[in-house]
Design a protein around this motif. Structure first.
Motif, PDB file in Angstrom:
ATOM      1  N   ILE A  14      18.179  -0.314 -12.106  1.00 31.38           N
ATOM      2  CA  ILE A  14      17.478  -1.609 -12.047  1.00 31.38           C
ATOM      3  C   ILE A  14      16.967  -1.860 -10.634  1.00 31.38           C
ATOM      4  O   ILE A  14      15.829  -2.297 -10.435  1.00 31.38           O
ATOM      5  N   GLY A  15      17.810  -1.581  -9.639  1.00 29.91           N
ATOM      6  CA  GLY A  15      17.384  -1.762  -8.251  1.00 29.91           C
ATOM      7  C   GLY A  15      16.187  -0.894  -7.903  1.00 29.91           C
ATOM      8  O   GLY A  15      15.259  -1.333  -7.214  1.00 29.91           O
ATOM      9  N   THR A  16      16.181   0.332  -8.381  1.00 28.26           N
ATOM     10  CA  THR A  16      15.064   1.237  -8.127  1.00 28.26           C
ATOM     11  C   THR A  16      13.793   0.745  -8.818  1.00 28.26           C
ATOM     12  O   THR A  16      12.702   0.809  -8.242  1.00 28.26           O
ATOM     13  N   ALA A  17      13.927   0.245 -10.030  1.00 25.86           N
ATOM     14  CA  ALA A  17      12.759  -0.271 -10.753  1.00 25.86           C
ATOM     15  C   ALA A  17      12.153  -1.477 -10.041  1.00 25.86           C
ATOM     16  O   ALA A  17      10.926  -1.564  -9.875  1.00 25.86           O
ATOM     17  N   VAL A  18      12.995  -2.394  -9.590  1.00 24.88           N
ATOM     18  CA  VAL A  18      12.495  -3.584  -8.892  1.00 24.88           C
ATOM     19  C   VAL A  18      11.858  -3.177  -7.557  1.00 24.88           C
ATOM     20  O   VAL A  18      10.808  -3.692  -7.171  1.00 24.88           O
ATOM     21  N   ALA A  19      12.478  -2.232  -6.842  1.00 28.42           N
ATOM     22  CA  ALA A  19      11.916  -1.762  -5.577  1.00 28.42           C
ATOM     23  C   ALA A  19      10.579  -1.063  -5.789  1.00 28.42           C
ATOM     24  O   ALA A  19       9.663  -1.199  -4.967  1.00 28.42           O
ATOM     25  N   THR A  20      10.439  -0.329  -6.891  1.00 28.14           N
ATOM     26  CA  THR A  20       9.172   0.341  -7.192  1.00 28.14           C
ATOM     27  C   THR A  20       8.061  -0.675  -7.421  1.00 28.14           C
ATOM     28  O   THR A  20       6.936  -0.513  -6.928  1.00 28.14           O
ATOM     29  N   VAL A  21       8.366  -1.731  -8.155  1.00 27.36           N
ATOM     30  CA  VAL A  21       7.377  -2.795  -8.376  1.00 27.36           C
ATOM     31  C   VAL A  21       7.012  -3.441  -7.043  1.00 27.36           C
ATOM     32  O   VAL A  21       5.827  -3.667  -6.737  1.00 27.36           O
ATOM     33  N   GLY A  22       8.023  -3.736  -6.217  1.00 27.02           N
ATOM     34  CA  GLY A  22       7.761  -4.361  -4.920  1.00 27.02           C
ATOM     35  C   GLY A  22       6.903  -3.493  -4.018  1.00 27.02           C
ATOM     36  O   GLY A  22       5.962  -3.982  -3.374  1.00 27.02           O
ATOM     37  N   CYS A  23       7.192  -2.206  -3.973  1.00 19.76           N
ATOM     38  CA  CYS A  23       6.400  -1.288  -3.141  1.00 19.76           C
ATOM     39  C   CYS A  23       4.991  -1.127  -3.680  1.00 19.76           C
ATOM     40  O   CYS A  23       4.040  -0.974  -2.905  1.00 19.76           O
ATOM     41  N   SER A  24       4.846  -1.174  -4.998  1.00 20.95           N
ATOM     42  CA  SER A  24       3.512  -1.081  -5.593  1.00 20.95           C
ATOM     43  C   SER A  24       2.673  -2.305  -5.234  1.00 20.95           C
ATOM     44  O   SER A  24       1.490  -2.180  -4.886  1.00 20.95           O
ATOM     45  N   VAL A  25       3.265  -3.474  -5.316  1.00 22.48           N
ATOM     46  CA  VAL A  25       2.546  -4.700  -4.940  1.00 22.48           C
ATOM     47  C   VAL A  25       2.227  -4.676  -3.449  1.00 22.48           C
ATOM     48  O   VAL A  25       1.123  -5.056  -3.028  1.00 22.48           O
ATOM     49  N   LEU A  26       3.168  -4.217  -2.644  1.00 26.51           N
ATOM     50  CA  LEU A  26       2.944  -4.100  -1.204  1.00 26.51           C
ATOM     51  C   LEU A  26       1.796  -3.131  -0.912  1.00 26.51           C
ATOM     52  O   LEU A  26       0.919  -3.413  -0.084  1.00 26.51           O
ATOM     53  N   GLY A  27       1.776  -1.994  -1.603  1.00 26.07           N
ATOM     54  CA  GLY A  27       0.686  -1.029  -1.432  1.00 26.07           C
ATOM     55  C   GLY A  27      -0.655  -1.586  -1.862  1.00 26.07           C
ATOM     56  O   GLY A  27      -1.679  -1.352  -1.208  1.00 26.07           O
ATOM     57  N   ALA A  28      -0.659  -2.345  -2.956  1.00 26.12           N
ATOM     58  CA  ALA A  28      -1.908  -2.971  -3.399  1.00 26.12           C
ATOM     59  C   ALA A  28      -2.385  -3.982  -2.369  1.00 26.12           C
ATOM     60  O   ALA A  28      -3.588  -4.103  -2.107  1.00 26.12           O
ATOM     61  N   GLY A  29      -1.448  -4.684  -1.763  1.00 31.76           N
ATOM     62  CA  GLY A  29      -1.807  -5.651  -0.722  1.00 31.76           C
ATOM     63  C   GLY A  29      -2.416  -4.978   0.494  1.00 31.76           C
ATOM     64  O   GLY A  29      -3.329  -5.522   1.128  1.00 31.76           O
ATOM     65  N   ILE A  30      -1.937  -3.783   0.813  1.00 36.71           N
ATOM     66  CA  ILE A  30      -2.513  -3.031   1.933  1.00 36.71           C
ATOM     67  C   ILE A  30      -3.922  -2.559   1.579  1.00 36.71           C
ATOM     68  O   ILE A  30      -4.848  -2.645   2.398  1.00 36.71           O
ATOM     69  N   CYS A  31      -4.090  -2.071   0.352  1.00 38.61           N
ATOM     70  CA  CYS A  31      -5.401  -1.545  -0.062  1.00 38.61           C
ATOM     71  C   CYS A  31      -6.478  -2.622  -0.111  1.00 38.61           C
ATOM     72  O   CYS A  31      -7.626  -2.378   0.279  1.00 38.61           O
ATOM     73  N   VAL A  32      -6.133  -3.803  -0.595  1.00 35.56           N
ATOM     74  CA  VAL A  32      -7.142  -4.861  -0.719  1.00 35.56           C
ATOM     75  C   VAL A  32      -7.063  -5.866   0.415  1.00 35.56           C
ATOM     76  O   VAL A  32      -7.777  -6.863   0.400  1.00 35.56           O
ATOM     77  N   THR A  33      -6.228  -5.599   1.395  1.00 31.58           N
ATOM     78  CA  THR A  33      -6.005  -6.477   2.555  1.00 31.58           C
ATOM     79  C   THR A  33      -5.794  -7.935   2.144  1.00 31.58           C
ATOM     80  O   THR A  33      -6.492  -8.835   2.568  1.00 31.58           O
ATOM     81  N   SER A  34      -4.789  -8.130   1.316  1.00 30.81           N
ATOM     82  CA  SER A  34      -4.428  -9.455   0.839  1.00 30.81           C
ATOM     83  C   SER A  34      -3.068  -9.847   1.405  1.00 30.81           C
ATOM     84  O   SER A  34      -2.047  -9.205   1.119  1.00 30.81           O
TER      85      SER A  34
END
Length: 129
Positions: A14-34
């Motif tokens: 569960i911790g890994t799944a939540v961290a994966t979602v968090g890192c994905s959102v963080l990566g999307a934020g870097i890509c779109v500079t949000s």
């Protein structure tokens, strides 16, 4: 095949799944500079640590080392989590941890100081108060 379950736990997955979602959102934020996606991704990633810790303390995480075969399953709760796992910093942070061994030949005083070279004696063990 290994002789033990290598730590596959409900808390870990569960911790890994939540961290994966968090890192994905963080990566999307870097890509779109949000900035909002960056803050949201960071918050979810931090939440993954807290979720994993809480699940570990409620018995869904297991201590390190070899366990009996009947405790290998992911759906098996660890009933020793209430007392804390030996040498587990997560349990110690929650006030549950216990140390497995003390340094030999060191007496720890109530004030926190240590006297090297003297054998440890329990208070009141020899009639001393």
């Amino acid at each position: 095949m290994s002789q033990y379950d290598e730590g596959h736990t409900f808390a870990g997955w569960i911790g890994t799944a939540v961290a994966t979602v968090g890192c994905s959102v963080l990566g999307a934020g870097i890509c779109v500079t949000s900035a909002s996606l960056l803050v949201g991704g960071f918050a979810v990633t931090v939440a993954s640590v807290l979720v994993t810790w809480v699940l570990h303390l409620t018995g869904w995480g297991k201590p390190s080392g070899i366990r009996p075969r009947d405790q290998w399953g992911m759906r098996v709760r660890d009933l020793s989590a209430r007392e804390g796992h030996p040498d587990c910093w997560g349990c110690r942070l929650a006030g549950r941890g216990r140390r497995t061994a003390e340094a030999p030949g060191v007496v720890v005083r109530a004030s926190g100081g240590a006297v090297p070279g003297r054998e440890a004696a329990a208070v009141g063990a020899r009639g001393e108060a």
